[in-house]
Design an enzyme around this catalytic site. Structure first.
Site, short mmCIF file in Angstrom:
data_model
loop_
_atom_site.label_atom_id
_atom_site.label_comp_id
_atom_site.label_asym_id
_atom_site.label_seq_id
_atom_site.Cartn_x
_atom_site.Cartn_y
_atom_site.Cartn_z
N HIS A 102 41.88 22.00 -35.92
CA HIS A 102 41.83 20.92 -36.90
C HIS A 102 41.62 19.59 -36.21
O HIS A 102 41.95 19.44 -35.03
CB HIS A 102 43.10 20.89 -37.76
CG HIS A 102 44.35 20.78 -36.95
ND1 HIS A 102 44.94 21.86 -36.35
CD2 HIS A 102 45.11 19.71 -36.63
CE1 HIS A 102 46.02 21.47 -35.69
NE2 HIS A 102 46.14 20.15 -35.84
N HIS A 104 42.30 15.38 -36.64
CA HIS A 104 43.03 14.33 -37.34
C HIS A 104 42.12 13.12 -37.55
O HIS A 104 41.46 12.67 -36.61
CB HIS A 104 44.22 13.84 -36.50
CG HIS A 104 45.26 14.89 -36.23
ND1 HIS A 104 46.42 14.98 -36.96
CD2 HIS A 104 45.32 15.88 -35.31
CE1 HIS A 104 47.16 15.98 -36.49
NE2 HIS A 104 46.52 16.55 -35.49
P1 AMP Z 1 48.76 19.27 -34.37
O1 AMP Z 1 49.88 18.72 -33.53
O2 AMP Z 1 47.44 18.67 -34.04
O3 AMP Z 1 48.77 20.77 -34.36
O4 AMP Z 1 49.07 18.74 -35.81
C1 AMP Z 1 49.39 19.53 -36.92
C2 AMP Z 1 49.49 18.57 -38.07
O5 AMP Z 1 49.62 19.34 -39.23
C3 AMP Z 1 50.70 17.63 -38.01
O6 AMP Z 1 50.22 16.30 -38.09
C4 AMP Z 1 51.53 18.02 -39.22
O7 AMP Z 1 52.11 16.91 -39.84
C5 AMP Z 1 50.49 18.69 -40.11
N1 AMP Z 1 50.97 19.71 -41.04
C6 AMP Z 1 51.83 20.72 -40.78
N2 AMP Z 1 51.99 21.49 -41.87
C7 AMP Z 1 51.21 20.96 -42.84
C8 AMP Z 1 50.94 21.30 -44.20
N3 AMP Z 1 51.52 22.34 -44.79
N4 AMP Z 1 50.09 20.52 -44.90
C9 AMP Z 1 49.50 19.45 -44.32
N5 AMP Z 1 49.71 19.08 -43.04
C10 AMP Z 1 50.55 19.82 -42.30
#
Ligand code: AMP
Length: 138
Positions: A102, A104
């Site tokens: 993903h 950001h």
């Molecule tokens: P990463 O550290 O790049 O893996 O970031 C994962 C991101 O996903 C974090 O910013 C979390 O806040 C976000 N996240 C986790 N669970 C969910 C969810 N169910 N819906 C939307 N965002 C999420």
């Protein structure tokens, strides 16, 4: 690490758990981050399964980054931001917490600090209001 089909973004992609959706096409989906580092923090997720950038099929990237650009423009306009940060983490040591690739998209304003990564849960009404502004700018 092998791809776990039970990761939270795989469940969102299958419609098993809800998200505040901003955009979807054949290859990608974009939704609001539930623990936003700034108001309007949006995630862009390819539908093709991979743990992160390192194991993804190269064919994932063109549609993914086409959507990232679309969303970054809409986030900037819709949220009235002055700038946009685009980030992406690979492996736990680099800050990755969800193991489906993903990107950001985080709006920035001069003098407004980012909140903590995976910090405070936002309320759903606020996420929906931000998603609406971003959708309107698509
Ligand atoms: P990463 O550290 O790049 O893996 O970031 C994962 C991101 O996903 C974090 O910013 C979390 O806040 C976000 N996240 C986790 N669970 C969910 C969810 N169910 N819906 C939307 N965002 C999420």
């Amino acid at each position: 690490m092998t791809y776990d089909t039970q990761n939270i973004f795989a469940k969102i992609l299958r419609g098993e758990i809800p998200c505040t959706k901003v955009y979807e096409d054949d290859h990608t989906i974009a939704f609001m981050d539930i623990m936003p580092k700034a108001d309007g923090h949006t995630l862009v997720v390819p539908k093709a399964p991979s743990v992160n950038f390192l194991d993804a099929e190269p064919s994932t990237f063109a549609p993914l980054f086409s959507t990232v650009q679309k969303i970054a423009r809409a986030v900037k306009t819709g949220m009235g931001a002055e700038g946009v940060v685009i980030t992406q983490f690979n492996e736990a040591a680099a800050g990755q917490t969800v193991f489906h690739l993903h990107v950001h998209v985080i709006p920035r304003w001069e003098g407004v600090a980012l909140r903590r990564h995976s910090g405070q849960m936002a309320n759903v009404a606020q996420l929906q209001a931000h998603a609406e502004k971003i959708r309107a700018a698509l």
